[in-house]
Design an enzyme around this catalytic site. Structure first.
Site, mmCIF file in Angstrom:
data_model
loop_
_atom_site.group_PDB
_atom_site.id
_atom_site.type_symbol
_atom_site.label_atom_id
_atom_site.label_comp_id
_atom_site.label_asym_id
_atom_site.label_seq_id
_atom_site.Cartn_x
_atom_site.Cartn_y
_atom_site.Cartn_z
ATOM 1 N N GLY A 126 5.704 -4.755 -3.206
ATOM 2 C CA GLY A 126 5.860 -4.184 -1.879
ATOM 3 C C GLY A 126 7.268 -3.893 -1.409
ATOM 4 O O GLY A 126 7.442 -3.198 -0.399
ATOM 5 N N PRO A 158 6.225 -6.124 -8.522
ATOM 6 C CA PRO A 158 6.787 -4.907 -7.932
ATOM 7 C C PRO A 158 6.536 -3.685 -8.808
ATOM 8 O O PRO A 158 6.479 -3.794 -10.035
ATOM 9 C CB PRO A 158 8.288 -5.212 -7.889
ATOM 10 C CG PRO A 158 8.513 -6.201 -8.991
ATOM 11 C CD PRO A 158 7.248 -7.010 -9.080
ATOM 12 N N ARG A 192 7.264 0.069 -7.202
ATOM 13 C CA ARG A 192 8.205 1.040 -6.655
ATOM 14 C C ARG A 192 9.676 0.617 -6.804
ATOM 15 O O ARG A 192 10.519 1.400 -7.245
ATOM 16 C CB ARG A 192 7.882 1.248 -5.175
ATOM 17 C CG ARG A 192 8.594 2.414 -4.521
ATOM 18 C CD ARG A 192 8.383 2.383 -3.000
ATOM 19 N NE ARG A 192 7.025 2.203 -2.596
ATOM 20 C CZ ARG A 192 6.162 3.191 -2.326
ATOM 21 N NH1 ARG A 192 6.559 4.439 -2.396
ATOM 22 N NH2 ARG A 192 4.928 2.921 -1.952
ATOM 23 N N ARG A 227 3.380 12.973 -3.031
ATOM 24 C CA ARG A 227 3.674 12.024 -1.946
ATOM 25 C C ARG A 227 3.970 12.707 -0.605
ATOM 26 O O ARG A 227 3.495 12.242 0.432
ATOM 27 C CB ARG A 227 4.794 11.064 -2.346
ATOM 28 C CG ARG A 227 4.419 10.202 -3.582
ATOM 29 C CD ARG A 227 5.350 9.031 -3.797
ATOM 30 N NE ARG A 227 5.174 8.016 -2.781
ATOM 31 C CZ ARG A 227 5.968 7.827 -1.770
ATOM 32 N NH1 ARG A 227 7.035 8.586 -1.626
ATOM 33 N NH2 ARG A 227 5.706 6.902 -0.866
ATOM 34 N N TYR A 262 1.460 11.395 2.095
ATOM 35 C CA TYR A 262 1.949 10.354 3.025
ATOM 36 C C TYR A 262 3.058 10.874 3.944
ATOM 37 O O TYR A 262 3.755 10.076 4.564
ATOM 38 C CB TYR A 262 2.542 9.162 2.260
ATOM 39 C CG TYR A 262 1.711 8.653 1.117
ATOM 40 C CD1 TYR A 262 0.527 7.962 1.338
ATOM 41 C CD2 TYR A 262 2.139 8.837 -0.191
ATOM 42 C CE1 TYR A 262 -0.215 7.470 0.271
ATOM 43 C CE2 TYR A 262 1.399 8.347 -1.262
ATOM 44 C CZ TYR A 262 0.221 7.674 -1.016
ATOM 45 O OH TYR A 262 -0.498 7.195 -2.073
ATOM 46 N N CYS A 281 -0.884 27.110 -4.389
ATOM 47 C CA CYS A 281 -1.525 27.966 -3.407
ATOM 48 C C CYS A 281 -1.982 27.131 -2.235
ATOM 49 O O CYS A 281 -3.186 26.882 -2.059
ATOM 50 C CB CYS A 281 -2.706 28.679 -4.043
ATOM 51 S SG CYS A 281 -2.160 29.687 -5.395
ATOM 52 N N GLU A 282 -1.049 26.633 -1.487
ATOM 53 C CA GLU A 282 -1.368 25.762 -0.365
ATOM 54 C C GLU A 282 -0.124 25.678 0.526
ATOM 55 O O GLU A 282 0.954 25.335 0.047
ATOM 56 C CB GLU A 282 -1.730 24.378 -0.933
ATOM 57 C CG GLU A 282 -2.124 23.405 0.095
ATOM 58 C CD GLU A 282 -3.275 22.492 -0.366
ATOM 59 O OE1 GLU A 282 -4.016 22.849 -1.303
ATOM 60 O OE2 GLU A 282 -3.404 21.432 0.220
ATOM 61 N N TYR A 326 5.046 6.532 -8.349
ATOM 62 C CA TYR A 326 3.875 7.222 -7.789
ATOM 63 C C TYR A 326 4.068 8.738 -7.755
ATOM 64 O O TYR A 326 3.558 9.407 -6.863
ATOM 65 C CB TYR A 326 3.543 6.674 -6.398
ATOM 66 C CG TYR A 326 3.378 5.172 -6.399
ATOM 67 C CD1 TYR A 326 2.274 4.587 -7.001
ATOM 68 C CD2 TYR A 326 4.336 4.339 -5.826
ATOM 69 C CE1 TYR A 326 2.130 3.204 -7.019
ATOM 70 C CE2 TYR A 326 4.193 2.959 -5.844
ATOM 71 C CZ TYR A 326 3.089 2.394 -6.441
ATOM 72 O OH TYR A 326 2.942 1.029 -6.468
HETATM 73 N N1 LLP Z 1 0.220 -5.139 -6.599
HETATM 74 C C1 LLP Z 1 -0.870 -4.570 -6.082
HETATM 75 C C2 LLP Z 1 -2.127 -5.309 -6.078
HETATM 76 C C3 LLP Z 1 -0.790 -3.276 -5.574
HETATM 77 O O1 LLP Z 1 -1.875 -2.720 -5.054
HETATM 78 C C4 LLP Z 1 0.438 -2.584 -5.593
HETATM 79 C C5 LLP Z 1 0.542 -1.225 -5.079
HETATM 80 C C6 LLP Z 1 1.554 -3.221 -6.160
HETATM 81 C C7 LLP Z 1 1.407 -4.503 -6.641
HETATM 82 C C8 LLP Z 1 2.892 -2.566 -6.258
HETATM 83 O O2 LLP Z 1 3.425 -2.297 -5.008
HETATM 84 P P1 LLP Z 1 4.917 -1.703 -4.889
HETATM 85 O O3 LLP Z 1 5.871 -2.755 -5.365
HETATM 86 O O4 LLP Z 1 4.985 -0.501 -5.735
HETATM 87 O O5 LLP Z 1 5.077 -1.418 -3.464
HETATM 88 N N2 LLP Z 1 0.697 5.667 -3.960
HETATM 89 C C9 LLP Z 1 1.421 5.007 -2.890
HETATM 90 C C10 LLP Z 1 1.637 3.564 -3.168
HETATM 91 C C11 LLP Z 1 0.366 2.792 -3.398
HETATM 92 C C12 LLP Z 1 0.611 1.360 -3.708
HETATM 93 C C13 LLP Z 1 -0.609 0.759 -4.283
HETATM 94 N N3 LLP Z 1 -0.469 -0.591 -4.642
HETATM 95 C C14 LLP Z 1 2.729 5.730 -2.647
HETATM 96 O O6 LLP Z 1 3.020 6.698 -3.333
HETATM 97 O O7 LLP Z 1 3.482 5.348 -1.759
#
Ligand code: LLP
Length: 465
Positions: free
Chosen positions: A275, A318, A320, A357, A361, A388-389, A417
């Protein structure tokens, strides 16, 4: 548009480079817009990993994902070393491969000592093929299929049980085999400030056991001979800049361990999820990797002391913050459309298919022109994709130097992502990706060909002309 630039001062691509000071190794990759190895060469071109970005495009085509190995490895190490520094127990960092799942990325993460969090059979297959050992792979998912569970059990990985169905199916599939290693994913009821689609800690979401079910779940699991429940997991969301929610989560999770003990369950693993946010634009100000890890370790240590519990093995996952800022996407600029008094669109040869993205979002990005890095930004243009959007816009009101067709536009911080959510909308081929290091560029994903695009198509005999 948000800008931290004082009025009257014009940006150029130079401003996005990390300081070249001696403490560069201490920079947290998630805080830099360009990868750590980014430089401007004598031709005023952007260079990453010792490779001129314009030359990379000539060789590999565009759009092109360019992954800087140094940045990814540095982020992996910073996570690992922060846990070594601040946690007195054992720790294991997992890479959430949903951010970018491919063989090379899994192989780099694993060579840095990370395990892998997978969210499907496909991600599991990729991690295993990359050589990640099964004791370091963890399978997530709120609706795992029976086949995925069977594959996970046969591979000897750990299953993150998300719901009753996961538990029941694991018990059924485990019959006659070794006990199945599981962890329990619980919903903590902790909110955080991020886009509503990527929040997962609040009660109203599809992931994990409801806290109201805790007693029943612990009681059930404690009676199953075929399940080896090793710990608890929670993930509260993604792109989070605050630190308090994870600290609150850590305290709560230690309470779960205490409660589990009353059911005779000796839970030794605690996974706080992922996160940590990253910088996409100048005004984003995420904590560093170390600043994120340290308080979590401290809180868990204090809470365990208070509860008189041995320190659990601490895991986090992690995605992202490991990979977003290690990658850029290079596009070739094509047509443009000037609408007097409204805006100027400049189009690139990709768009929402390689970076969904912004349209999904409303995410914001920054770009530089790789072949004129020092030219002041005098234009405000909107970077459109080629789909085309109308909503296919990568950046609204980008500050750029004057561009012409053939210039190379580099959108920064696209490692997380982007490829993993890429599509073939309008039957565009998904781009190639290269990993760059020490002046060498190696292909890690081939560009799809037209043949690839119809590879899965079937034309029934009766439809053939
Ligand atoms: N663990 C679980 C159970 C998760 O669902 C996720 C992300 C992570 C770890 C990793 O989270 P991070 O460190 O990457 O924040 N597609 C979206 C993001 C979706 C995240 C889904 N889960 C975007 O492009 O922002």
């Amino acid at each position: 548009m948000v800008s931290t630039q004082p009025a009257g001062v014009q940006l150029s691509g130079r401003q996005y480079l990390s300081p070249t000071s001696t403490n560069k190794v201490n920079l947290s990759p998630n805080q830099g817009l360009l990868p750590l190895s980014a430089k401007i060469n004598h031709q005023d071109h952007l260079e990453i990993g010792g490779c001129d970005v314009t030359t990379l495009v000539q060789k590999f085509g565009s759009p092109l994902y360019i992954l800087d190995e140094e940045t990814l490895r540095t982020a992996c190490r910073q996570y690992r070393e922060s846990f070594q520094r601040y946690y007195q127990g054992e720790a294991q960092v997992l890479y959430a491969s949903k951010a970018w799942s491919c063989l090379a990325v899994c192989a780099i993460a694993q060579s840095e000592g990370l395990g892998i969090d997978v969210a499907s059979g496909g991600e599991l297959y990729t991690a295993l093929c990359a050589g990640v050992s099964s004791d370091k792979i963890y399978l997530h998912g709120n609706n795992k299929s029976r086949e995925e569970l069977r594959y996970a059990i046969e591979s000897g990985i750990t299953i993150m049980a998300d719901n009753w169905r996961d538990l029941q199916q694991s018990v059924e599939l485990a019959q006659g085999q070794q006990p199945v290693r599981i962890m329990l994913r619980l919903t903590p009821g902790i909110d955080c400030h991020t886009h509503e689609y990527i929040r997962t800690g609040h009660l109203d979401n599809k992931f994990g056991f409801d806290p109201g079910d805790l007693d029943e779940v612990f009681a059930f699991v404690s009676k199953q001979q075929t399940l080896n429940c090793i710990g608890v997991h929670a993930h509260i969301g993604s792109q989070i800049f605050e630190r308090q929610p994870h600290q609150d989560l850590a305290v709560l999770m230690v309470q779960w361990l205490t409660k589990a003990a009353t059911y005779g369950l000796n839970l030794t693993h605690l996974n706080v999820g992922g996160g940590l946010g990253v910088r996409y634009i100048e005004s984003d100000d995420p904590p560093s990797i170390e600043e994120w890890v340290k308080p979590i370790c401290e809180v868990i240590q204090a809470a365990c002391k208070e509860e008189n519990l041995p320190l659990p093995k601490l895991l986090c996952e992690p995605g992202r913050s490991l990979i977003a800022n290690a990658c850029v996407t290079a596009y070739t600029i094509g047509s443009s459309k000037e609408i007097p008094d409204i805006r100027t669109y400049v189009a690139v040869d990709g768009g929402m298919s390689d970076n969904p993205r912004p349209i999904t979002y409303q995410s914001v990005y920054r770009a530089v022109v790789a072949n004129q890095m020092s030219t002041p930004c005098t234009e405000t243009v909107t970077i459109a994709g080629k789909h085309c959007e109308s909503g296919d816009v990568l950046i609204k009101n980008a500050q750029l130097p004057k561009t012409k067709p053939g210039d190379i536009l580099v959108v920064m911080a696209t490692g997380a992502y982007n490829y993993s959510m890429a599509s073939n909308y309008n039957r565009l081929s998904r781009p190639a990706a290269v990993v760059v290091a020490n002046g060498e560029a190696n292909l890690i994903l081939q560009r799809e060909t037209y043949e690839d695009l119809i590879r899965q198509d079937c034309l029934p005999e009766r439809l053939k002309s």
